[in-house]
Design a protein around this motif. Structure first.
Motif, short mmCIF file in Angstrom:
data_model
loop_
_atom_site.label_atom_id
_atom_site.label_comp_id
_atom_site.label_asym_id
_atom_site.label_seq_id
_atom_site.Cartn_x
_atom_site.Cartn_y
_atom_site.Cartn_z
N LEU A 32 0.82 -1.21 0.00
CA LEU A 32 0.00 0.00 0.00
C LEU A 32 0.85 1.26 0.00
N LYS A 33 0.47 2.19 -0.87
CA LYS A 33 1.08 3.51 -0.93
C LYS A 33 -0.02 4.54 -0.70
N ALA A 34 0.40 5.73 -0.29
CA ALA A 34 -0.53 6.85 -0.15
C ALA A 34 -0.08 7.97 -1.08
N GLU A 35 -1.05 8.61 -1.69
CA GLU A 35 -0.79 9.75 -2.57
C GLU A 35 -1.64 10.92 -2.07
N PHE A 36 -1.00 12.07 -1.91
CA PHE A 36 -1.67 13.24 -1.35
C PHE A 36 -1.69 14.37 -2.37
N SER A 50 1.43 10.64 8.76
CA SER A 50 1.40 9.80 9.95
C SER A 50 0.35 8.73 9.75
N PHE A 51 0.74 7.51 10.03
CA PHE A 51 -0.18 6.37 9.98
C PHE A 51 -0.35 5.90 11.41
N TRP A 52 -1.59 5.66 11.79
CA TRP A 52 -1.94 5.42 13.19
C TRP A 52 -2.54 4.04 13.38
N GLY A 76 -4.18 -4.19 12.22
CA GLY A 76 -5.46 -4.34 12.91
C GLY A 76 -6.65 -4.09 11.99
N HIS A 77 -7.81 -3.94 12.61
CA HIS A 77 -9.06 -3.73 11.87
C HIS A 77 -9.19 -2.32 11.30
N ILE A 78 -8.41 -1.38 11.84
CA ILE A 78 -8.56 0.02 11.45
C ILE A 78 -7.19 0.71 11.54
N PHE A 79 -6.94 1.64 10.62
CA PHE A 79 -5.74 2.46 10.72
C PHE A 79 -6.09 3.88 10.31
N GLY A 80 -5.31 4.83 10.82
CA GLY A 80 -5.56 6.24 10.55
C GLY A 80 -4.47 6.85 9.70
N VAL A 81 -4.83 7.96 9.06
CA VAL A 81 -3.89 8.71 8.22
C VAL A 81 -4.05 10.19 8.55
N ILE A 92 1.39 23.18 9.63
CA ILE A 92 0.00 22.88 9.32
C ILE A 92 -0.23 21.39 9.53
N GLN A 93 -1.38 21.05 10.11
CA GLN A 93 -1.73 19.66 10.36
C GLN A 93 -3.16 19.41 9.89
N THR A 94 -3.44 18.16 9.58
CA THR A 94 -4.79 17.78 9.17
C THR A 94 -5.47 16.96 10.26
N ASN A 95 -6.74 16.73 10.02
CA ASN A 95 -7.50 15.76 10.79
C ASN A 95 -7.01 14.35 10.45
N LYS A 96 -7.47 13.36 11.19
CA LYS A 96 -7.19 11.95 10.88
C LYS A 96 -8.36 11.37 10.09
N VAL A 97 -8.02 10.58 9.10
CA VAL A 97 -9.00 9.78 8.37
C VAL A 97 -8.76 8.33 8.77
N TRP A 98 -9.82 7.65 9.18
CA TRP A 98 -9.70 6.25 9.62
C TRP A 98 -10.23 5.33 8.53
N LEU A 99 -9.47 4.28 8.23
CA LEU A 99 -9.84 3.30 7.20
C LEU A 99 -9.98 1.93 7.84
N HIS A 100 -11.00 1.22 7.44
CA HIS A 100 -11.25 -0.13 7.95
C HIS A 100 -10.64 -1.16 7.02
N GLN A 101 -10.19 -2.25 7.59
CA GLN A 101 -9.66 -3.34 6.78
C GLN A 101 -10.01 -4.68 7.42
N GLY A 102 -10.09 -5.69 6.57
CA GLY A 102 -10.35 -7.03 7.05
C GLY A 102 -9.10 -7.63 7.67
N VAL A 103 -9.30 -8.58 8.54
CA VAL A 103 -8.18 -9.25 9.19
C VAL A 103 -8.23 -10.72 8.79
N ILE A 104 -7.07 -11.24 8.36
CA ILE A 104 -7.03 -12.65 7.97
C ILE A 104 -6.71 -13.53 9.16
#
Length: 104
Positions: A32-36, A50-52, A76-81, A92-104
């Motif tokens: 996984l990559k992130a593009e802003f 920052s990944f949380w 885990g089940h969720i991570f933040g960006v 300058i800072q942003t809010n966090k966006v939380w993403l859900h993911q499945g767990v194997i």
């Protein structure tokens, strides 16, 4: 390889329109990559993503608008960006966006 795209307007971070975040599965490494896409408020800033996982932060430098997503945040089940930008006398800072993911 999969890229998750985000839009940054001032201090508001959001998932880019058309970016599909479904089907994420925990445990990815190097996949996984992130593009802003930042606005003028971020011009000239050195930027870090920052990944949380819960309250644990994993910061990664953003170069040319992209970075790898830190694998420790993807266990885990969720991570933040979130995003932080700095230049002389300016931060300058942003809010966090939380993403859900499945767990194997």
């Amino acid at each position: 390889m999969r890229t998750l795209e985000f839009v940054v307007a001032g201090q508001k971070l959001s998932i880019a329109p058309g970016c599909d975040t479904s089907g994420l599965v925990a445990g990815s490494v190097g996949y996984l990559k992130a593009e802003f896409h930042t606005d003028a408020d971020w011009q000239g800033c050195k930027i870090a993503a920052s990944f949380w996982k819960g309250s644990k932060e994993y910061a990664v430098p953003v170069r040319n608008g992209t970075c790898d997503i830190e694998p420790e945040a993807l266990t885990g089940h969720i991570f933040g960006v979130s995003l932080t930008g700095v230049k002389d006398g300016y931060k300058i800072q942003t809010n966090k966006v939380w993403l859900h993911q499945g767990v194997i």
